[in-house]
Design a protein around this motif. Sequence first.
Motif, short mmCIF file in Angstrom:
data_model
loop_
_atom_site.label_atom_id
_atom_site.label_comp_id
_atom_site.label_asym_id
_atom_site.label_seq_id
_atom_site.Cartn_x
_atom_site.Cartn_y
_atom_site.Cartn_z
N VAL A 298 -12.46 -1.17 76.12
CA VAL A 298 -11.99 -0.43 74.94
C VAL A 298 -10.87 -1.06 74.28
CG1 VAL A 298 -11.42 2.01 74.00
CG2 VAL A 298 -13.29 1.63 75.59
N LEU A 299 -10.92 -1.38 73.10
CA LEU A 299 -9.85 -1.92 72.27
C LEU A 299 -9.03 -0.84 71.36
CD1 LEU A 299 -8.42 -4.76 71.43
CD2 LEU A 299 -10.05 -4.61 69.42
N ARG A 300 -7.79 -0.94 71.62
CA ARG A 300 -6.92 0.00 70.58
C ARG A 300 -5.63 -0.58 70.15
NH1 ARG A 300 -7.75 3.09 75.49
NH2 ARG A 300 -9.03 5.28 75.05
N ASP A 301 -5.21 -0.10 69.01
CA ASP A 301 -4.01 -0.60 68.20
C ASP A 301 -2.68 -0.15 69.04
OD1 ASP A 301 -3.62 1.80 67.04
OD2 ASP A 301 -4.47 1.05 65.24
N VAL A 302 -1.71 -0.34 68.48
CA VAL A 302 -0.23 0.09 68.99
C VAL A 302 -0.09 1.41 68.93
CG1 VAL A 302 0.73 -0.37 66.74
CG2 VAL A 302 2.33 -0.60 69.05
N ASN A 303 -0.92 2.05 67.94
CA ASN A 303 -0.94 3.70 67.87
C ASN A 303 -1.79 4.52 68.57
OD1 ASN A 303 1.24 3.54 65.76
ND2 ASN A 303 -0.49 2.74 64.14
N GLY A 304 -2.56 3.66 69.42
CA GLY A 304 -3.59 4.08 70.34
C GLY A 304 -4.71 4.45 69.39
N ASN A 305 -4.80 4.02 68.37
CA ASN A 305 -6.41 4.19 67.55
C ASN A 305 -7.39 3.17 67.97
OD1 ASN A 305 -5.05 5.89 65.83
ND2 ASN A 305 -4.12 4.30 64.57
N LEU A 306 -8.57 4.04 68.24
CA LEU A 306 -9.73 3.15 68.72
C LEU A 306 -10.27 2.10 67.67
CD1 LEU A 306 -11.75 2.72 70.82
CD2 LEU A 306 -13.25 4.31 69.69
N VAL A 307 -10.26 0.99 68.11
CA VAL A 307 -10.52 -0.18 67.00
C VAL A 307 -12.13 -0.94 67.27
CG1 VAL A 307 -9.94 -2.53 66.33
CG2 VAL A 307 -8.22 -0.98 66.87
N ASN A 308 -12.38 -0.88 68.65
CA ASN A 308 -13.73 -1.47 69.01
C ASN A 308 -13.95 -1.18 70.48
OD1 ASN A 308 -16.35 -2.62 68.77
ND2 ASN A 308 -15.56 -4.09 67.15
N GLY A 309 -15.02 -1.56 70.91
CA GLY A 309 -15.58 -1.62 72.36
C GLY A 309 -16.75 -2.20 72.63
N LEU A 310 -16.86 -2.45 73.96
CA LEU A 310 -18.08 -3.05 74.43
C LEU A 310 -18.59 -2.79 75.51
CD1 LEU A 310 -17.67 -6.95 73.68
CD2 LEU A 310 -19.37 -5.50 72.59
N THR A 311 -19.81 -2.63 75.91
CA THR A 311 -20.27 -2.26 77.47
C THR A 311 -21.21 -3.29 77.56
OG1 THR A 311 -21.81 -0.48 76.37
CG2 THR A 311 -19.72 0.33 77.05
N LYS A 312 -21.85 -3.35 78.81
CA LYS A 312 -22.69 -4.44 79.11
C LYS A 312 -23.20 -3.78 80.66
CE LYS A 312 -23.96 -9.21 79.57
NZ LYS A 312 -23.53 -10.54 79.40
N LYS A 313 -24.38 -3.73 80.91
CA LYS A 313 -25.20 -3.53 82.12
C LYS A 313 -25.53 -4.68 82.78
CE LYS A 313 -27.51 0.76 80.79
NZ LYS A 313 -29.03 1.45 80.73
N MET A 314 -25.32 -4.73 84.27
CA MET A 314 -25.46 -6.00 84.92
C MET A 314 -25.38 -5.69 86.45
SD MET A 314 -21.59 -7.68 84.54
CE MET A 314 -21.95 -8.08 82.96
N CYS A 315 -26.01 -6.76 87.29
CA CYS A 315 -26.02 -6.61 88.60
C CYS A 315 -24.95 -7.32 89.20
CB CYS A 315 -27.06 -7.09 89.27
SG CYS A 315 -28.67 -6.47 88.69
N ILE A 316 -24.08 -6.59 90.07
CA ILE A 316 -23.02 -7.35 90.89
C ILE A 316 -22.99 -7.25 92.24
CG2 ILE A 316 -21.34 -6.29 88.84
CD1 ILE A 316 -20.66 -3.98 90.72
N SER A 317 -22.35 -8.09 93.02
CA SER A 317 -22.39 -8.39 94.46
C SER A 317 -21.18 -7.44 94.90
CB SER A 317 -22.18 -9.87 94.78
OG SER A 317 -20.93 -10.37 94.30
N SER A 318 -20.37 -7.06 94.45
CA SER A 318 -19.07 -6.19 94.86
C SER A 318 -18.62 -5.65 93.79
CB SER A 318 -18.34 -7.07 95.70
OG SER A 318 -17.63 -7.73 95.05
N PRO A 319 -17.85 -4.42 94.01
CA PRO A 319 -17.04 -3.64 93.10
C PRO A 319 -15.95 -4.59 92.44
CG PRO A 319 -17.60 -2.26 94.72
CD PRO A 319 -17.93 -3.59 95.20
N PHE A 320 -15.44 -5.42 93.54
CA PHE A 320 -14.30 -6.47 93.19
C PHE A 320 -14.89 -7.53 91.87
CE2 PHE A 320 -11.85 -10.38 93.48
CZ PHE A 320 -10.65 -9.91 93.68
N GLN A 321 -16.14 -7.99 92.07
CA GLN A 321 -16.84 -8.75 91.35
C GLN A 321 -16.83 -8.08 89.98
OE1 GLN A 321 -21.08 -9.94 91.06
NE2 GLN A 321 -20.23 -12.07 91.19
#
Length: 205
Positions: free
Chosen positions: A108-131
């Motif tokens: 989630v991308l915000r500017d210096v005033n805390g306003n929401l600028v943009n965002g991305l989400t993506k589903k995927m398979c992972i081998s660990s929470p660290f990854q």
Amino acid sequence: MDILVNDEERNSFFSKVVWNGWYIWKECNNFVFNHLPVEPSSMLHRARVAMVEFEEVESLRVECQPRQPPQTSTATDRWGPPAPGFYKVNCDVAVKKGSLQAAAVAAVLRDVNGNLVNGLTKKMCISSPFQGKALACRLARLLAHKLNLLDVLVEGDNKAVIHLCVTETAPLWECGAILSDIKHLATQGRFYFQWRSRASNKVEH
């Protein structure tokens, strides 16, 4: 035990006991089921190496403090704005309940005033929470790259991942390529990486 005078010595002693016991058990299984001869000195060496590697990774998670640009807010329990002229990207991973692999990473991308600028989400398979945390950091960097932003602070709640983004420390094998991508993309502008406590990382909510 009287010879173990402090918590550090006790923890070290019992850690050795546990690691040696684990490798003794594995060696017994190899002897019984795979008919492999027992080699005590080799077994103790492997147990010692495994314990040292584990302690090194754990020390990264606890002690790492990455470089960061100045913040205009010192609060640690809520979102704080980046330095003037910067954008901030918060990132995190959510693992599907009951699954060890299905996950979604978000940035989630915000500017210096805390306003929401943009965002991305993506589903995927992972081998660990660290990854998953490392993949979330890469997604944050890709979001900034997509919008042609050059002055960006990337913020996550895993100290070890943030540390590995800004140092030459060798990462875990499962995250090597991911962190190489992050470092390469970060050369294309003024990018900083900062750890933030989980309570103040609003992406997870």
